[in-house]
Design a protein around this motif. Sequence first.
Motif, PDB file in Angstrom:
ATOM      1  N   VAL A  32      56.076  58.230  84.422  1.00  0.00           N
ATOM      2  CA  VAL A  32      56.644  59.280  83.576  1.00  0.00           C
ATOM      3  C   VAL A  32      55.557  59.873  82.691  1.00  0.00           C
ATOM      4  O   VAL A  32      54.819  59.158  82.023  1.00  0.00           O
ATOM      5  N   ARG A  33      55.451  61.209  82.719  1.00  0.00           N
ATOM      6  CA  ARG A  33      54.452  61.914  81.929  1.00  0.00           C
ATOM      7  C   ARG A  33      55.116  62.832  80.921  1.00  0.00           C
ATOM      8  O   ARG A  33      56.229  63.297  81.154  1.00  0.00           O
ATOM      9  N   PRO A  34      54.455  63.151  79.790  1.00  0.00           N
ATOM     10  CA  PRO A  34      55.067  63.979  78.758  1.00  0.00           C
ATOM     11  C   PRO A  34      54.830  65.473  78.941  1.00  0.00           C
ATOM     12  O   PRO A  34      55.329  66.273  78.146  1.00  0.00           O
ATOM     13  N   ALA A  35      54.079  65.854  79.961  1.00  0.00           N
ATOM     14  CA  ALA A  35      53.757  67.271  80.143  1.00  0.00           C
ATOM     15  C   ALA A  35      53.543  67.564  81.622  1.00  0.00           C
ATOM     16  O   ALA A  35      53.313  66.663  82.434  1.00  0.00           O
ATOM     17  N   HIS A  80      54.214  72.446  78.516  1.00  0.00           N
ATOM     18  CA  HIS A  80      55.320  71.847  77.771  1.00  0.00           C
ATOM     19  C   HIS A  80      56.619  72.661  77.808  1.00  0.00           C
ATOM     20  O   HIS A  80      57.633  72.196  77.294  1.00  0.00           O
ATOM     21  N   THR A  81      56.592  73.861  78.400  1.00  0.00           N
ATOM     22  CA  THR A  81      57.756  74.734  78.297  1.00  0.00           C
ATOM     23  C   THR A  81      57.986  75.512  79.586  1.00  0.00           C
ATOM     24  O   THR A  81      57.054  76.120  80.126  1.00  0.00           O
ATOM     25  N   ILE A  82      59.238  75.509  80.052  1.00  0.00           N
ATOM     26  CA  ILE A  82      59.640  76.301  81.212  1.00  0.00           C
ATOM     27  C   ILE A  82      60.952  77.003  80.909  1.00  0.00           C
ATOM     28  O   ILE A  82      61.647  76.671  79.934  1.00  0.00           O
ATOM     29  N   ALA A  83      61.300  77.963  81.737  1.00  0.00           N
ATOM     30  CA  ALA A  83      62.592  78.641  81.622  1.00  0.00           C
ATOM     31  C   ALA A  83      63.187  78.816  83.007  1.00  0.00           C
ATOM     32  O   ALA A  83      62.460  79.063  83.977  1.00  0.00           O
ATOM     33  N   ILE A  84      64.499  78.696  83.089  1.00  0.00           N
ATOM     34  CA  ILE A  84      65.229  78.858  84.343  1.00  0.00           C
ATOM     35  C   ILE A  84      66.155  80.063  84.204  1.00  0.00           C
ATOM     36  O   ILE A  84      66.907  80.172  83.227  1.00  0.00           O
ATOM     37  N   VAL A 120      62.474  66.732  85.693  1.00  0.00           N
ATOM     38  CA  VAL A 120      62.039  67.144  84.363  1.00  0.00           C
ATOM     39  C   VAL A 120      63.185  66.905  83.393  1.00  0.00           C
ATOM     40  O   VAL A 120      64.308  67.369  83.619  1.00  0.00           O
ATOM     41  N   ASN A 121      62.921  66.179  82.324  1.00  0.00           N
ATOM     42  CA  ASN A 121      63.906  65.967  81.265  1.00  0.00           C
ATOM     43  C   ASN A 121      63.382  66.588  79.979  1.00  0.00           C
ATOM     44  O   ASN A 121      62.169  66.592  79.723  1.00  0.00           O
ATOM     45  N   GLY A 122      64.280  67.115  79.171  1.00  0.00           N
ATOM     46  CA  GLY A 122      63.837  67.712  77.923  1.00  0.00           C
ATOM     47  C   GLY A 122      64.979  68.233  77.085  1.00  0.00           C
ATOM     48  O   GLY A 122      66.143  67.878  77.296  1.00  0.00           O
ATOM     49  N   GLU A 152      59.952  66.989  77.967  1.00  0.00           N
ATOM     50  CA  GLU A 152      59.703  65.693  77.334  1.00  0.00           C
ATOM     51  C   GLU A 152      59.266  64.634  78.339  1.00  0.00           C
ATOM     52  O   GLU A 152      58.466  63.751  78.012  1.00  0.00           O
ATOM     53  N   GLU A 153      59.800  64.722  79.562  1.00  0.00           N
ATOM     54  CA  GLU A 153      59.463  63.767  80.608  1.00  0.00           C
ATOM     55  C   GLU A 153      59.339  64.486  81.946  1.00  0.00           C
ATOM     56  O   GLU A 153      60.169  65.335  82.268  1.00  0.00           O
TER      57      GLU A 153
END
Length: 213
Positions: A32-35, A80-84, A120-122, A152-153
């Motif tokens: 598990v990675r944070p980014a 660190h940021t995505i959008a769907i 991806v979790n966040g 976050e993950e």
Amino acid sequence: MSAAPSAGTTIDNLDELTALVGEPIQRVKDKVRPALHPLDVEWLRASPFCLVATSGRDGRCDVSPKGDPAGSLVHVFDEHTIAIAERPGNRRVDGYRNVIENPHVGLIFLVPGRTETLRVNGRARLVSDAPWFDEMVVKGHRPVLALVVEVEEVFGHCQKAFMRSQLWQPETWQPGAVTPFAQKIRETQWRDASLEQVETYYGPEYAEKLYRG
């Protein structure tokens, strides 16, 4: 008929669960990675389909499928940021109602033909409009809204489920094994409509309205 669910042996604590399935090996614990890694970004840009899992304040859960041509489904801002993108739908927006109450989301991204997935979790928020919507246009239409996720993950999920299910192997597909969609809708939802009316609704014109509602 199968036996009643109560006939099974229930596992109700972590010790019992661990005793049954065992402990993950170290490299699985550490995956598990944070980014996002650049290879994760590559996967997101190639993915045309994802599942968005949410839960409301009361704990009730929802999993919603999202799909667009690869490259249009996900907008990557940074590691660190995505959008769907959200397109016209049935207006229930169960998952988005959950996000307003509870921002935690879990995402699974698929690439057709590949047996692994990206998870991806966040924490998420809803955006009704932004200049970057212009980069998510499909067939001349901007998204209705977007789900912005603070990562976050991140971790890759192995191939076993897809291999066991033979999901991408056409020779195993049996679309005729279940009732046709229009007939199912007629019997479970649109009881006041004829089968012909339902089939017409879900006919060729249905696909033509995917991006214009």
